[in-house]
Design a protein around this motif. Structure first.
Motif, PDB file in Angstrom:
ATOM      1  N   GLY A 160       0.791  -1.227   0.000  1.00 28.93           N
ATOM      2  CA  GLY A 160       0.000   0.000   0.000  1.00 28.93           C
ATOM      3  C   GLY A 160       0.818   1.269   0.000  1.00 28.93           C
ATOM      4  N   GLU A 217       2.575   4.550  -4.486  1.00 33.18           N
ATOM      5  CA  GLU A 217       1.613   5.552  -4.940  1.00 33.18           C
ATOM      6  C   GLU A 217       1.579   5.698  -6.450  1.00 33.18           C
ATOM      7  OE1 GLU A 217       2.984   9.069  -3.066  1.00 33.18           O
ATOM      8  OE2 GLU A 217       2.715   8.324  -1.011  1.00 33.18           O
ATOM      9  N   ARG A 276      -3.170   1.076  -3.843  1.00 35.53           N
ATOM     10  CA  ARG A 276      -3.170   2.534  -3.719  1.00 35.53           C
ATOM     11  C   ARG A 276      -2.405   3.219  -4.844  1.00 35.53           C
ATOM     12  NH1 ARG A 276      -0.461   4.734   0.268  1.00 35.53           N
ATOM     13  NH2 ARG A 276      -1.652   6.674   0.079  1.00 35.53           N
TER      14      ARG A 276
END
Length: 515
Positions: A272, A275, A298
């Motif tokens: 996660g 990005e 994410r």
């Protein structure tokens, strides 16, 4: 604009912040600055003058970043060497640009004697590995320790920053001349679209010698942040480093993405922190992209279309575009580029027409090293002729149709290999495929498919019927061939030239084991 510009900015803002991580080795901006200034002094002491070339033949590491910065700092020109090449190809590129100084790591130090023999102009080898320095080479760490730092030359603007040799998918490698302004313009354009972020952690997993990863390097250097490197791609190592270093951005090619989603160890990992993922280099199946998005929940995925001659970038398919049904597109022109479709004479074609993709902007190369005729053919009135075939829709989204050289003419009809590959790859049994044209007495060329199956049991007839249900009959492969793998460049592009030449040379212009 200059390569060291973002580095100086980060150094001023927080010299004690971590800049590079490689294995257990961590260095701050201040430490890197001191080492770079000393290495630049050593490069100058070795006789390298303004505009002279300095080669780097090494796997990814923190020292690769230092070598990039130190070469510019010394007012010289970076020449990254393709780590997939054999000695003869490496020597050719070094001789072509008259490079006399080459930085090598442990993986490539054994090639030193052969390279010197093949190219006597290579007078100096600098060993940047962790093993003892081989005889006949200079120690990278020794040079840093022995020299006092010098001021950054701030080589900039139209001054040549690097010679990046093309991967050779369409011919013998050519040296692409990119200026500081070319490279920084491309980096700023990418950053302006939100690729990566200031203070983030970028992972060098794609090879650093190639513009694919060099794009990530310049963007993160301009924005400021940490550079983490692994020597080469390995799914388990990659996942470990992502978790340990809390990586926020990286560049991947579809073959890497496939390996990650197929790796049993991916399930259950906490990814996660990621990005931004920049991907490109070759088409990607939508099913594979969906699995990648699930693995990195994410992450915003950005597809790039570009090439070395464009300092890496022409268009982006942004994360928001991935959610709006544009996955078949290569995206729209970046902030610093214009894209158009033109015919063979250079005339602009209407929206929706298929033709050659041309790009214009401050990122366009200065030309090919010592190849004025090739340069004149590639850059016409400021527009770079990419050699790719595509179309634009009424919103400016670019759709890649094929390489001009990969278009197949069968029975007087144009067949774009990418269209056939898209149809073929949709079959659940097909893991990988490439479509090429082979000589045919009746049709001029016939459509030939080279296929990697997920598992045995699927026949050519099964595939032929499947493809024929999706595209016109004349586009359907007449012959099929099953192989274990396809030859690819480091960025994942299939070497179709190799596929064609191998089949022509070994079968007297008849495809090997095909049905």
């Amino acid at each position: 604009m200059y390569l060291t510009q973002g580095f100086h900015r980060s150094l001023q803002r927080d010299p004690d912040a971590v800049m590079t991580v490689h294995g257990d080795r961590t260095r701050t901006f201040g430490e890197v600055a001191d080492r770079v200034a000393r290495l630049a002094a050593a490069i100058r002491r070795l006789g390298v003058r303004s505009h002279d070339r300095v080669g780097v033949l090494a796997l990814n590491s923190d020292r690769y970043t230092e070598a990039i910065l130190a070469t510019a700092w010394a007012d010289a020109v970076l020449t990254p060497v393709n780590t997939r090449w054999v000695a003869g190809e490496i020597a050719y590129s070094l001789a072509d640009c008259e490079c006399s100084v080459l930085i090598v790591d442990d993986a490539f130090a054994p090639l030193g004697p052969a390279l010197k023999s093949l190219y006597p102009g290579l007078t100096t080898l600098i060993h940047c590995g962790d093993a003892p320095c081989p005889d006949g080479m200079l120690s990278y760490e020794g040079l840093i320790a022995e020299h006092e730092p010098i001021a950054d030359a701030r080589r900039s603007g139209s001054a040549l920053a690097g010679l990046f040799y093309t991967g050779g998918t369409t011919g013998f490698p050519k040296g692409v001349m990119l200026s500081h302004a070319n490279i920084v313009t491309s980096g700023l354009g990418a950053a302006g679209h939100g690729l990566f972020r200031a203070g983030g952690t970028y992972l060098h997993v794609a090879p650093m010698f190639h513009l694919a990863d060099f794009t990530g390097w310049i963007v993160q250097t301009l924005l400021g942040g940490k550079h983490v490197s692994v020597p080469a791609f390995n799914p388990d190592t990659l996942l470990d480093v992502i978790e340990q270093q809390q990586v926020t951005g990286m560049t991947l090619v579809p073959a890497m993405i496939q390996a990650i989603v197929d790796n049993p160890g991916t399930a259950g990992r906490d990814l996660g922190c990621v990005e931004s993922i920049l991907y490109g280099g070759s088409p990607i199946a939508q099913g594979l992209l969906k699995k990648a998005m699930d693995a990195f929940p994410r992450a915003g995925f950005t597809q790039a279309y570009g090439m070395t001659e464009l300092a890496g970038l022409a268009t982006f398919l942004l994360p928001s575009d991935h959610q709006l049904g544009h996955l078949e597109s290569a995206g729209r022109a970046l902030l610093h580029t214009e894209v158009r479709i033109q015919n063979a004479d250079g005339a602009v074609l209407p929206v929706g027409s298929v033709g050659e993709i041309a790009v214009r902007g401050g990122n366009i190369m200065q030309g090919y090293w010592n190849r004025p005729d090739d340069t004149a053919a590639a850059i016409v009135d400021g527009w770079l002729r990419t050699g790719d075939v595509g179309r634009l829709d009424d919103q400016g989204y670019l759709y890649i149709v094929d390489r001009l050289k990969d278009m197949i003419v069968t029975g007087g009809e144009n067949v774009y290999s990418v269209e056939v590959e898209n149809a073929l790859s949709a079959h659940p049994a097909v893991r990988d495929c490439a479509v090429i044209g082979l000589p045919d007495d009746r049709w001029g060329e016939r459509v030939h498919a080279v296929v990697v199956l997920r598992e045995q049991g699927t026949s050519p007839d099964d595939l032929r019927v499947f493809v024929k249900s999706a595209i016109a009959g004349y586009k359907t492969p007449r012959t099929f061939e099953f192989v274990e793998s396809l030859p690819r460049t480091p960025t994942g592009k299939v070497l179709k030239r190799d596929l064609r030449s191998e089949r022509l040379s070994t079968t007297d212009e008849k495809p090997a084991p095909a049905i």
